[in-house]
Design a protein around this motif. Sequence first.
Motif, PDB file in Angstrom:
ATOM      1  N   HIS A   1      -8.400 -50.670  59.030  1.00 16.70           N
ATOM      2  CA  HIS A   1      -8.759 -51.074  60.394  1.00 16.70           C
ATOM      3  C   HIS A   1      -8.827 -52.605  60.472  1.00 16.70           C
ATOM      4  O   HIS A   1      -9.389 -53.257  59.589  1.00 16.70           O
ATOM      5  CB  HIS A   1     -10.114 -50.484  60.799  1.00 16.70           C
ATOM      6  N   PRO A   2      -8.226 -53.222  61.499  1.00 21.98           N
ATOM      7  CA  PRO A   2      -8.242 -54.695  61.590  1.00 21.98           C
ATOM      8  C   PRO A   2      -9.665 -55.227  61.731  1.00 21.98           C
ATOM      9  O   PRO A   2     -10.522 -54.598  62.355  1.00 21.98           O
ATOM     10  CB  PRO A   2      -7.411 -54.983  62.842  1.00 21.98           C
ATOM     11  N   GLU A   3      -9.889 -56.411  61.157  1.00 20.44           N
ATOM     12  CA  GLU A   3     -11.234 -57.005  61.207  1.00 20.44           C
ATOM     13  C   GLU A   3     -11.533 -57.564  62.587  1.00 20.44           C
ATOM     14  O   GLU A   3     -12.631 -57.384  63.103  1.00 20.44           O
ATOM     15  CB  GLU A   3     -11.343 -58.113  60.159  1.00 20.44           C
ATOM     16  N   TRP A   4     -10.539 -58.232  63.185  1.00 15.74           N
ATOM     17  CA  TRP A   4     -10.747 -58.828  64.507  1.00 15.74           C
ATOM     18  C   TRP A   4      -9.903 -58.070  65.542  1.00 15.74           C
ATOM     19  O   TRP A   4      -8.704 -57.829  65.347  1.00 15.74           O
ATOM     20  CB  TRP A   4     -10.329 -60.307  64.505  1.00 15.74           C
ATOM     21  N   VAL A   5     -10.565 -57.673  66.621  1.00 18.75           N
ATOM     22  CA  VAL A   5      -9.892 -56.939  67.696  1.00 18.75           C
ATOM     23  C   VAL A   5     -10.276 -57.571  69.032  1.00 18.75           C
ATOM     24  O   VAL A   5     -11.217 -58.373  69.120  1.00 18.75           O
ATOM     25  CB  VAL A   5     -10.276 -55.438  67.696  1.00 18.75           C
TER      26      VAL A   5
ATOM     27  N   ARG B   1      -8.275 -45.439  62.541  1.00 17.09           N
ATOM     28  CA  ARG B   1      -7.281 -46.075  63.411  1.00 17.09           C
ATOM     29  C   ARG B   1      -6.158 -45.075  63.647  1.00 17.09           C
ATOM     30  O   ARG B   1      -5.626 -44.501  62.686  1.00 17.09           O
ATOM     31  CB  ARG B   1      -6.746 -47.344  62.740  1.00 17.09           C
TER      32      ARG B   1
ATOM     33  N   THR C   1      -8.685 -47.230  68.365  1.00 16.74           N
ATOM     34  CA  THR C   1      -9.808 -47.087  67.433  1.00 16.74           C
ATOM     35  C   THR C   1     -10.585 -45.835  67.785  1.00 16.74           C
ATOM     36  O   THR C   1     -10.967 -45.633  68.946  1.00 16.74           O
ATOM     37  CB  THR C   1     -10.728 -48.313  67.501  1.00 16.74           C
TER      38      THR C   1
ATOM     39  N   GLU D   1      -5.332 -55.459  67.808  1.00 18.00           N
ATOM     40  CA  GLU D   1      -5.654 -56.431  66.755  1.00 18.00           C
ATOM     41  C   GLU D   1      -5.417 -57.840  67.268  1.00 18.00           C
ATOM     42  O   GLU D   1      -4.498 -58.096  68.053  1.00 18.00           O
ATOM     43  CB  GLU D   1      -4.799 -56.158  65.525  1.00 18.00           C
ATOM     44  N   THR D   2      -6.249 -58.805  66.807  1.00 24.85           N
ATOM     45  CA  THR D   2      -6.111 -60.196  67.218  1.00 24.85           C
ATOM     46  C   THR D   2      -6.546 -61.103  66.069  1.00 24.85           C
ATOM     47  O   THR D   2      -6.994 -60.630  65.010  1.00 24.85           O
ATOM     48  CB  THR D   2      -6.942 -60.470  68.490  1.00 24.85           C
ATOM     49  N   GLU D   3      -6.437 -62.420  66.285  1.00 26.15           N
ATOM     50  CA  GLU D   3      -6.792 -63.405  65.266  1.00 26.15           C
ATOM     51  C   GLU D   3      -8.220 -63.892  65.479  1.00 26.15           C
ATOM     52  O   GLU D   3      -8.762 -63.834  66.580  1.00 26.15           O
ATOM     53  CB  GLU D   3      -5.837 -64.605  65.328  1.00 26.15           C
TER      54      GLU D   3
END
Length: 731
Positions: free
Chosen positions: A456-460, A493, A498, A573-575
């Motif tokens: 799962h991405p850390e930043w969303v 995910r 999510t 997902e994002t930075e």
Amino acid sequence: MRAAARPEPIECEAASGPLAGAQTYYISLSCAFINNIHWTAFNLHTKAPSYTPHLLSLLAISLAAIVLAWAIIQNHKERLKYHRDLAVHVSETAAGEIDLLLFELRRGVGIFADGYTELLNSMVDQPENELLQQQVGERLSHHFQDYLAFTFADMDGHVLVDDFGVDIGDLCRSELLRYVDDHASISSIIHPGPGQYHFDIRLTWRDEGREAIMLVTFLPDAIARLLASDQAPGHQLMIVRADNPGLIEVNAKGSRELLDGDNFLDPDDLERLASYGGLSDVKHANWLVLDMPEAGLLNEIRRTMTVQLGIVVVGFLACLILALKLIHRRREFDTALLQARNEAERLNQSKSEFLANMSHEIRTPMNAVLGFARIGVRENRGRKSGVYFQRIQGAGEHLLGVINDILDISKIEAGKFNVEPRPFDFNNVINKAHSFVASMAREKNLSCTVQTDPDHPEWVLGDAQLLQQVLVNLLSNAVKFTEQGGVQMQVTREAGDTLVRVIDTGIGMSKVQLSRLFKPFEQGDGSTTRQHGGTGLGLAICSNLVDLMNGEITVESEQGNGTSVTIRLPLPETEMPVEYERLSKMPKSRLTGLSILVVEDVELNRIVLGEMLEFEGARVILAENGQRALDLIGEHGTTAFDVVLMDVQMPVMDGYSATRQILKMAPGLPVIGVTAHAMMTDRIRCLEYGMADYVAKPIELDVLVKIIKTHVDNCDSHSDTPGHRTAVFPD
């Protein structure tokens, strides 16, 4: 409001009679026109203003009345034309039949004269011989059905024989002289004789130097029978003398009379007579055949048109009155609706004001309670008193949660709950939600675990605050209704979405309870409320918040076997944002070197806020109202403070007025609203008055520090001499 009913199409019945085609055409045209207008009104009903459907219906009725009136007039003209055409046809047919009848009579008289030459010679030689006259009359009666009498005259018009028994004298002589024809051996003329009505066939008789004029007189019965057979219902068929149009020579009854001179039968206007019917010449006779509708038929046609037009007018007036009544009722309805809407808006405004006041009155002391509790926890770690402060903090946060639930459901119902997608650390939200209920689970000897998909991405991108609120609600419910076993939160995910599943081993729910699970202010039953507490708002808020975030929420449960609640949210997902990197590198005392002016009218809140900011390294100056804040800025200068924390509701001068005055004095000085008014409208109002941001009480220290740093850094980045402001304040 009930949906508008679809209009039923008007059905047209086919007309009958000789004009059925024309009548049916006009009626069908009118029905189609009315149906089209009604469908147009129906299609515009939901989009048009309130009066438009009625006005369109009124327009449809008016146009339909015009079309129907036009159709009735056209039908009237068609009926007149039909009867006129019928009269022309009948008159022409009757004239031809009369010609044929006269031809047969002339031919019969000629044959008779050829067959009885000797008898006729004897009559010429012996005009006074009554026996000869009797013999001729018997033979004529034998040959002709309608024979009446005969007359002999010499070529000068002197009567030789007249079986009428009287001398017809000069009148008959003048008529005979008119018929003298030296060029034809046999000819015929229709001649009305005197006295009883009859007509004559003329024969110029010649034999061995003898010449005479023979007139054979007939009754009009044959012509009357012919006219009676040809006469159409409602029509009058007659023979009119060309030299006297007012005299009917023969009609279907065989009578001879003058026209009565009514409105349609003017004896002096043959053309007018012909305009209503047909007029044809009879060959070899001074007669005209006239067929025309009777006055009664014409009156009936005119009366029918008048009645139909009257019905249309009355119907139009009735529909007009009905439409006006409907418009009047609609106006009354709209007025009542407007009053009801105004009353609802007033009540909603009262409700909003009540909630705002309640929020302010509760959050103000709660800010002090939670503030001192947090200070007590911080200053008494490892002591028994620290445990008491933790209990106070937990109870205060629980009460704050109840207040937030009430405000949230009110904002959701009013449509004023906004989603603010921003990049956030997903694991941080999960851990915060878990830590919030972990202590509650430990107190009940329950396990409380989190299982997160490592992929799962850390930043969303999403609304972290709403997601945390939903998760805390679900976890709190799970712990609340579980007595044995534990609670688990699983994160996976799937297809870019999510999935968060909260599973417990609690009391579960029946199908009836599941059916009303997401309704506000409802719980499983009364015993649930008494045993476990709560307002019944948590899951209703969760359902609405998930909908606002374009997600789905599903529940699986069996009474006695626990519950599983799953939410699916689109969290792309994002930075990691640069701002977060900068804050993560800040020292422990995050506000070191900043000068902060705190404007708060409640002393306890001033103390709590000052303590919190000083703990973070800031230098704090306190003011009890807006006017005092202006005095301090005027006393120490506009560069003495890095930021102003401004309460809104204060005596002497409120925060809105003070903010405007401060911005006039120092346009670059950020003013952050700190208030117990927690509605979205309050945030908007603060921004409208020029405040840089807004923080609701009770204050979360991390949130406040983040907001202060954001605006101070923005202010420094736009300044020619970046760095903290400096000023000397008395201790």
